[in-house]
Design a protein around this motif. Structure first.
Motif, PDB file in Angstrom:
ATOM      1  N   THR A 133      -6.693  -5.209   0.005  1.00 52.52           N
ATOM      2  CA  THR A 133      -5.464  -5.776   0.567  1.00 52.52           C
ATOM      3  C   THR A 133      -5.542  -7.308   0.625  1.00 52.52           C
ATOM      4  O   THR A 133      -5.641  -7.883   1.697  1.00 52.52           O
ATOM      5  CB  THR A 133      -5.251  -5.235   1.995  1.00 52.52           C
ATOM      6  OG1 THR A 133      -6.459  -5.468   2.742  1.00 52.52           O
ATOM      7  CG2 THR A 133      -4.942  -3.755   1.999  1.00 52.52           C
ATOM      8  N   ASN A 138      -5.529  -7.559   7.608  1.00 53.55           N
ATOM      9  CA  ASN A 138      -5.455  -6.474   8.590  1.00 53.55           C
ATOM     10  C   ASN A 138      -6.513  -6.717   9.659  1.00 53.55           C
ATOM     11  O   ASN A 138      -7.709  -6.725   9.368  1.00 53.55           O
ATOM     12  CB  ASN A 138      -5.682  -5.120   7.911  1.00 53.55           C
ATOM     13  CG  ASN A 138      -5.248  -3.969   8.799  1.00 53.55           C
ATOM     14  OD1 ASN A 138      -4.148  -3.981   9.360  1.00 53.55           O
ATOM     15  ND2 ASN A 138      -6.113  -2.983   8.953  1.00 53.55           N
ATOM     16  N   ASP A 142     -10.817  -2.852   7.109  1.00 53.86           N
ATOM     17  CA  ASP A 142     -10.388  -2.019   5.979  1.00 53.86           C
ATOM     18  C   ASP A 142      -9.494  -0.861   6.452  1.00 53.86           C
ATOM     19  O   ASP A 142      -9.967   0.077   7.094  1.00 53.86           O
ATOM     20  CB  ASP A 142     -11.629  -1.456   5.272  1.00 53.86           C
ATOM     21  CG  ASP A 142     -11.243  -0.691   4.013  1.00 53.86           C
ATOM     22  OD1 ASP A 142     -10.038  -0.497   3.753  1.00 53.86           O
ATOM     23  OD2 ASP A 142     -12.157  -0.281   3.262  1.00 53.86           O
ATOM     24  N   TYR A 144      -8.300   1.467   4.818  1.00 56.91           N
ATOM     25  CA  TYR A 144      -8.519   2.710   4.061  1.00 56.91           C
ATOM     26  C   TYR A 144      -9.754   3.457   4.517  1.00 56.91           C
ATOM     27  O   TYR A 144     -10.102   4.502   3.979  1.00 56.91           O
ATOM     28  CB  TYR A 144      -8.603   2.416   2.563  1.00 56.91           C
ATOM     29  CG  TYR A 144      -7.392   1.692   2.051  1.00 56.91           C
ATOM     30  CD1 TYR A 144      -6.171   2.349   1.947  1.00 56.91           C
ATOM     31  CD2 TYR A 144      -7.453   0.351   1.709  1.00 56.91           C
ATOM     32  CE1 TYR A 144      -5.041   1.681   1.496  1.00 56.91           C
ATOM     33  CE2 TYR A 144      -6.336  -0.325   1.260  1.00 56.91           C
ATOM     34  CZ  TYR A 144      -5.132   0.346   1.150  1.00 56.91           C
ATOM     35  OH  TYR A 144      -4.022  -0.309   0.712  1.00 56.91           O
ATOM     36  N   PHE A 150      -3.350   0.467   9.035  1.00 52.25           N
ATOM     37  CA  PHE A 150      -2.732  -0.848   9.132  1.00 52.25           C
ATOM     38  C   PHE A 150      -2.182  -1.033  10.540  1.00 52.25           C
ATOM     39  O   PHE A 150      -1.604  -0.104  11.101  1.00 52.25           O
ATOM     40  CB  PHE A 150      -1.588  -0.971   8.128  1.00 52.25           C
ATOM     41  CG  PHE A 150      -2.047  -0.949   6.703  1.00 52.25           C
ATOM     42  CD1 PHE A 150      -2.486  -2.112   6.093  1.00 52.25           C
ATOM     43  CD2 PHE A 150      -2.046   0.231   5.975  1.00 52.25           C
ATOM     44  CE1 PHE A 150      -2.905  -2.105   4.774  1.00 52.25           C
ATOM     45  CE2 PHE A 150      -2.477   0.248   4.659  1.00 52.25           C
ATOM     46  CZ  PHE A 150      -2.909  -0.918   4.056  1.00 52.25           C
ATOM     47  N   TYR A 154       2.065  -5.098   9.823  1.00 58.75           N
ATOM     48  CA  TYR A 154       1.597  -5.175   8.436  1.00 58.75           C
ATOM     49  C   TYR A 154       2.733  -4.686   7.537  1.00 58.75           C
ATOM     50  O   TYR A 154       3.208  -3.567   7.691  1.00 58.75           O
ATOM     51  CB  TYR A 154       0.351  -4.313   8.235  1.00 58.75           C
ATOM     52  CG  TYR A 154      -0.463  -4.776   7.048  1.00 58.75           C
ATOM     53  CD1 TYR A 154      -1.622  -5.520   7.221  1.00 58.75           C
ATOM     54  CD2 TYR A 154      -0.044  -4.509   5.747  1.00 58.75           C
ATOM     55  CE1 TYR A 154      -2.349  -5.984   6.134  1.00 58.75           C
ATOM     56  CE2 TYR A 154      -0.761  -4.967   4.659  1.00 58.75           C
ATOM     57  CZ  TYR A 154      -1.915  -5.689   4.858  1.00 58.75           C
ATOM     58  OH  TYR A 154      -2.635  -6.152   3.775  1.00 58.75           O
ATOM     59  N   LEU A 158       3.147  -3.687   1.308  1.00 55.22           N
ATOM     60  CA  LEU A 158       1.808  -4.093   0.875  1.00 55.22           C
ATOM     61  C   LEU A 158       0.751  -3.043   1.216  1.00 55.22           C
ATOM     62  O   LEU A 158      -0.439  -3.261   0.996  1.00 55.22           O
ATOM     63  CB  LEU A 158       1.419  -5.430   1.517  1.00 55.22           C
ATOM     64  CG  LEU A 158       2.267  -6.647   1.118  1.00 55.22           C
ATOM     65  CD1 LEU A 158       1.833  -7.881   1.898  1.00 55.22           C
ATOM     66  CD2 LEU A 158       2.131  -6.925  -0.386  1.00 55.22           C
ATOM     67  N   ARG A 159       1.196  -1.897   1.763  1.00 54.03           N
ATOM     68  CA  ARG A 159       0.208  -0.928   2.247  1.00 54.03           C
ATOM     69  C   ARG A 159      -0.421  -0.065   1.156  1.00 54.03           C
ATOM     70  O   ARG A 159      -1.368   0.670   1.417  1.00 54.03           O
ATOM     71  CB  ARG A 159       0.815  -0.060   3.361  1.00 54.03           C
ATOM     72  CG  ARG A 159       1.114  -0.884   4.598  1.00 54.03           C
ATOM     73  CD  ARG A 159       1.477  -0.040   5.805  1.00 54.03           C
ATOM     74  NE  ARG A 159       1.922  -0.914   6.895  1.00 54.03           N
ATOM     75  CZ  ARG A 159       2.032  -0.555   8.167  1.00 54.03           C
ATOM     76  NH1 ARG A 159       1.756   0.686   8.524  1.00 54.03           N
ATOM     77  NH2 ARG A 159       2.437  -1.406   9.090  1.00 54.03           N
ATOM     78  N   GLY A 161      -1.794  -1.425  -1.359  1.00 57.46           N
ATOM     79  CA  GLY A 161      -2.943  -2.212  -1.772  1.00 57.46           C
ATOM     80  C   GLY A 161      -3.006  -2.389  -3.272  1.00 57.46           C
ATOM     81  O   GLY A 161      -2.042  -2.075  -4.003  1.00 57.46           O
ATOM     82  N   THR A 205     -11.207  -7.036   2.939  1.00 57.14           N
ATOM     83  CA  THR A 205     -10.804  -7.705   1.706  1.00 57.14           C
ATOM     84  C   THR A 205     -10.819  -9.205   1.934  1.00 57.14           C
ATOM     85  O   THR A 205     -10.305  -9.681   2.941  1.00 57.14           O
ATOM     86  CB  THR A 205      -9.382  -7.271   1.307  1.00 57.14           C
ATOM     87  OG1 THR A 205      -9.393  -5.865   1.044  1.00 57.14           O
ATOM     88  CG2 THR A 205      -8.920  -8.014   0.066  1.00 57.14           C
TER      89      THR A 205
END
Lengths: 367, 367
Positions: A133, A138, A142, A144, A150, A154, A158-159, A161, A205
């Motif tokens: 991301t 976030n 992470d 995920y 998120f 957020y 953009l979720r 990624g 990220t």
């Protein structure tokens, strides 16, 4: 691109090579056996090719010494460094797999705070197989990771990624400090004292547009997506600089990922780094890097690659031109380096004839 | 700007106010007594002014209800939201201190993994009094933490860092999710299950150019450096949106910090968030925000402020113009919001006549 429900090990056995640069017997692999043995190793022997490197029984491996590198690459072998860990990138070149994990031979299995041995490779694979991301931060790290998500605010767009190209792991015990820091912090060099052992339970990220110091001690990447940018430069024998091989590769790879809409993660997994190298030897190697760095960073921070570059190869060729044009003014070394970058891509294309779509990637969302 | 050797508590007793928006008795302060009692509280009573709010004995506080806000600000009181947590920014306006810590009344003392109660305020103060590093990423997180440092490859010219303007703390127990996420993850809403309780032992600087979702549940900032940008917008009663007050302030404050060369940290300290708000009520409040957000984020990502703006006030006035010009096209709400931003700065300047150099800050290094 949805995350796997559980991490299954061993995974990607036929799609990942482990690359190890070394000058010594690989006894450290004994400790890694439960995690590494199912995988193919590519060992790059640095230094005197007549030295016999011992590899623990039961491992499937190929070993390349300087003679092999010269034979396989011919005149193009000039782009592969000698007497420096930078030689490891030859392993990336000759691999035929989609993923690479590379580790130093003084890195051992670390333990998490509850005392369990950490399967670093499995965590890297998880990092690479889940999205990144880079376009928005976030605060719970992470999203995920199992059970994570998120946070409020957020953007939903953009979720999904973007594909993760690189996974940068960290170190317990001996941290990755430069020579001056090693010299002024001898305590942290020799002991297992806090906070070198501070375990941070996070993967994140690195945002788009932000550079980071990439260390190759404990690193995995998607070779198809970013391999051509993972060149470790001209270091060691015959060159005025050392110990900047991974830094150079990291800066080149990060600006390439940013341009291509790919993600770079850092954090977990930890390995245990066993021995600090000699700070006086390191200082000599780093000397030029320490001040060239002050020009290299602004250079990479201001690099803009043309929209027409849609593969890592294309980006890297463009970058080589900019290196010659801008950094060449600082020292003739960078002109040589620029030429070596082009040679590297020539070698890459020769050994890796492009397969359908392999290097043509989705640029992802770039709001 | 060098970090203190140890965190001494209580510190900044005469330089920090604790701002709490509420509609109920502040019994939660009993648990915080060991950490908060030496400090002055500014309580903003939302909703019906005739309700009597009980504050535990022994606390030094001022309490402002809607009647007080109207009396103090006169016609400018229109910029302070009613029936929404956004009213908290009135506390930032009337404070006379350099630092603010703001916390919600459903946030309790969290424990670290070894079972010790976390003094959230002391950690925020430590975050604010040590520099931030927005221009380059340090893979071992906050280099100014005791015993931590910059890793190999971190440019020496950037190691002094820049002043830290904001410290964003996190939450154990109930994470800060939006209504749709609350709805699809009811388990995480109601239980103390992992990973809402994942404790990440890190503080880090959010890089320059990267936006983040700022939550005001557990937040501290340097009022002199960034206070004027900490306006929580028009939310709740009479407005089509709620639960975006802190997001709005966060985006405005982050682009202002980026422009002024100030740092924003996130991570430690944790508080324990006790109750999830009702997801259906939240969804109604967030509804407009969830899709406006898709335009607001690209707007803030592309904002460039003129070099002439050297204070948070100047940046904020410029931002208000851009909001009207760009976001006004989406909905007339943003034109109203833009006007309210100007009113807020008028009120700020009225209540905070500029002191020598207080708002004139060093722009720091911006390679």
């Amino acid at each position: 691109m949805s995350p796997p429900a559980t991490i299954v090990t061993p995974s990607l056995v036929h799609e990942l090579d482990i690359v190890i640069p070394t000058i010594r017997n690989l006894d450290f692999l004994e400790q890694w056996r439960p995690f590494f043995q199912p995988y193919h190793l590519i060992i790059i022997q640095d230094g005197d090719p007549s030295v016999k490197i011992r590899v623990p029984d039961g491992y499937d491996y190929e070993l390349h010494n300087r003679n092999d590198i010269n034979r396989i690459l011919g005149p193009k072998s000039s782009c592969i460094s000698f007497k420096d860990g930078a030689c490891r990138c030859f392993g990336f070149l000759v691999s035929k797999k989609k993923y690479i994990f590379t580790i130093d031979d003084d890195c051992f299995v670390a333990k998490d705070p509850s005392g369990h041995e950490i399967n670093a490779l499995a965590q890297h694979i998880h990092n690479l197989l889940t999205p990144a991301t880079p376009f928005f931060f976030n605060t719970l790290y992470d999203p995920y990771r199992e059970g994570a998500d998120f946070v409020r605010g957020y953007p939903f767009s953009l979720r999904e990624g973007v594909p993760t190209a690189m996974s940068h792991g960290l170190w317990l015990n001996i941290p990755d400090y430069d020579a001056p820091t090693q010299l002024v912090k001898p305590r942290e060099r020799n002991t297992r004292s806090w906070p070198a052992d501070r375990y941070v339970d996070a993967v994140m990220t690195i945002p788009k547009g932000t550079l980071f110091p990439m260390c190759a001690m404990n690193l995995a990447f998607d070779r198809e997506l970013i391999g051509p940018a993972m060149y470790f430069g001209l270091m060691g024998d015959g060159h005025p600089i050392g110990r900047y091989d991974d830094m150079w590769a990291g800066w080149c790879a990060k600006v390439t990922c940013d341009h291509l809409g790919l993600g770079v993660k850092t954090g977990l997994p930890y390995i245990s780094h066993s021995k600090a190298s000699n700070p006086f030897v390191n200082l000599k190697k780093e000397y030029k890097g320490l001040f060239w760095q002050e020009d290299m960073i602004p250079f990479f921070q201001s690099v803009t690659l043309p929209k027409e570059c849609t593969t890592a190869q294309e980006c890297y060729i463009e970058l080589s031109k900019l290196v010659k044009e801008k950094l060449g003014l600082i020292d003739p070394y960078f002109e040589k380096l620029s030429d070596a970058m082009v040679t590297w891509i020539d070698a890459w294309n020769e050994l890796n004839p492009m397969t359908d779509g392999a290097a043509m990637i989705d640029q992802g969302s770039t709001i």
